[in-house]
Design an enzyme around this catalytic site. Sequence first.
Site, PDB file in Angstrom:
ATOM      1  N   CYS A 112       0.834  -1.203   0.000  1.00 45.90           N
ATOM      2  CA  CYS A 112       0.000   0.000   0.000  1.00 45.90           C
ATOM      3  C   CYS A 112       0.863   1.246   0.000  1.00 45.90           C
ATOM      4  O   CYS A 112       1.372   1.663   1.049  1.00 45.90           O
ATOM      5  CB  CYS A 112      -0.941  -0.005   1.210  1.00 45.90           C
ATOM      6  SG  CYS A 112      -1.974   1.471   1.325  1.00 45.90           S
TER       7      CYS A 112
ATOM      8  N   CYS B 185      -0.448   4.098   2.125  1.00 48.07           N
ATOM      9  CA  CYS B 185      -0.294   3.877   3.565  1.00 48.07           C
ATOM     10  C   CYS B 185       1.130   4.183   4.017  1.00 48.07           C
ATOM     11  O   CYS B 185       1.343   4.753   5.091  1.00 48.07           O
ATOM     12  CB  CYS B 185      -0.612   2.428   3.921  1.00 48.07           C
ATOM     13  SG  CYS B 185      -2.220   1.845   3.382  1.00 48.07           S
ATOM     14  N   ASP B 186       2.104   3.786   3.207  1.00 45.93           N
ATOM     15  CA  ASP B 186       3.489   3.765   3.670  1.00 45.93           C
ATOM     16  C   ASP B 186       4.463   4.616   2.863  1.00 45.93           C
ATOM     17  O   ASP B 186       5.633   4.715   3.235  1.00 45.93           O
ATOM     18  CB  ASP B 186       3.990   2.316   3.674  1.00 45.93           C
ATOM     19  CG  ASP B 186       3.135   1.421   4.556  1.00 45.93           C
ATOM     20  OD1 ASP B 186       2.725   1.876   5.629  1.00 45.93           O
ATOM     21  OD2 ASP B 186       2.875   0.269   4.156  1.00 45.93           O
TER      22      ASP B 186
END
Length: 334
Positions: free
Chosen positions: A136, A139-140
């Site tokens: 992701c 997300c990261d």
Amino acid sequence: MSDTRHTKVLIIGSGPAGYTAGVYASRAMLEPLLVQGIEPGGQLTTTTEVENWPGDTEVQGPDLMVRMEAHARAMGCEVIGDIIASLELDKRPFVAHGDSGTTYTADAVILATGARAKWLGLPSEEKFKGFGVSACATCDGFFYRGQEIVVIGGGNTAVEEALFLTNFASKVTLIHRRDELRAEKILQNRLMKNPKIEPLWHHQLEEVYGTDSPLGVEGVKVKHVDTGEITDIPCKGVFVAIGHAPANELVKDVLETHMGGYVVTQPDSTATSIPGVFAAGDLTDHKYRQAVTSAGMGCMAALEAERWLAEQGEDAGKDTSEPLGYGVENPAAE
């Protein structure tokens, strides 16, 4: 303390298919319950710009899902933050057991559990998950500001991840086992024009390596698919973007599936192999896998559930000894 809730229509899942089913089932006065699941909002909550949602030239994925949830609630759908751990489809009313301890009984069920990211299955990939290996970018990606990273894959997901990661990384190497991408042409053009992205063709990920204390990625070893030659690529992050698999844990041993686990539905319908159980979205769609097609199937499922319930008449909601399927636990809810 355990609780039991009954509903005419239980919607399991909360992506575009689930929320749209909630809107239409509510408008049909079915008073549906929608259980959001392990990832409220579905895959769109982990994407950034969405440019192919009709009516929005550009919209952030998480914002779109917030709007969809609000729409479903406004229509009268009760949205519940719970995870269905097991589902019994062998008699009616159907029975779903929530991770919260709540038991849900339903005259009809709409499955909209979506799909989840695929992984390569390498031991080193597993070792560094959450410590440099991710599926992701939204997300990261922030954690790799000014760093060199690699993306694995060649479809829309991989190209979208690579493009997004250029907002943070100093360099993105896109590793693909073929010499051409499967992504949409407009995305391919953007990738090829981006000076931060370097494609590496005819290679596949062989190993992720790094430090043990603290746990972190230092690079990857990739293998040429024709010659077998190993190349070392230093990097701090590895993003695996090789597609998704249907989240079918609840029904894979109960409903008919095909194409690697996608739930089979009747032609031009969302009806499954068990009467009263409908499937919509990425759980059943191995071909298109788009937010707009998922929403369309959510609409279909709600309308078909309404029609099916009307046909049942007085029998709806009553126990039946007719064998309809088998209960199955959901290991993802543990």
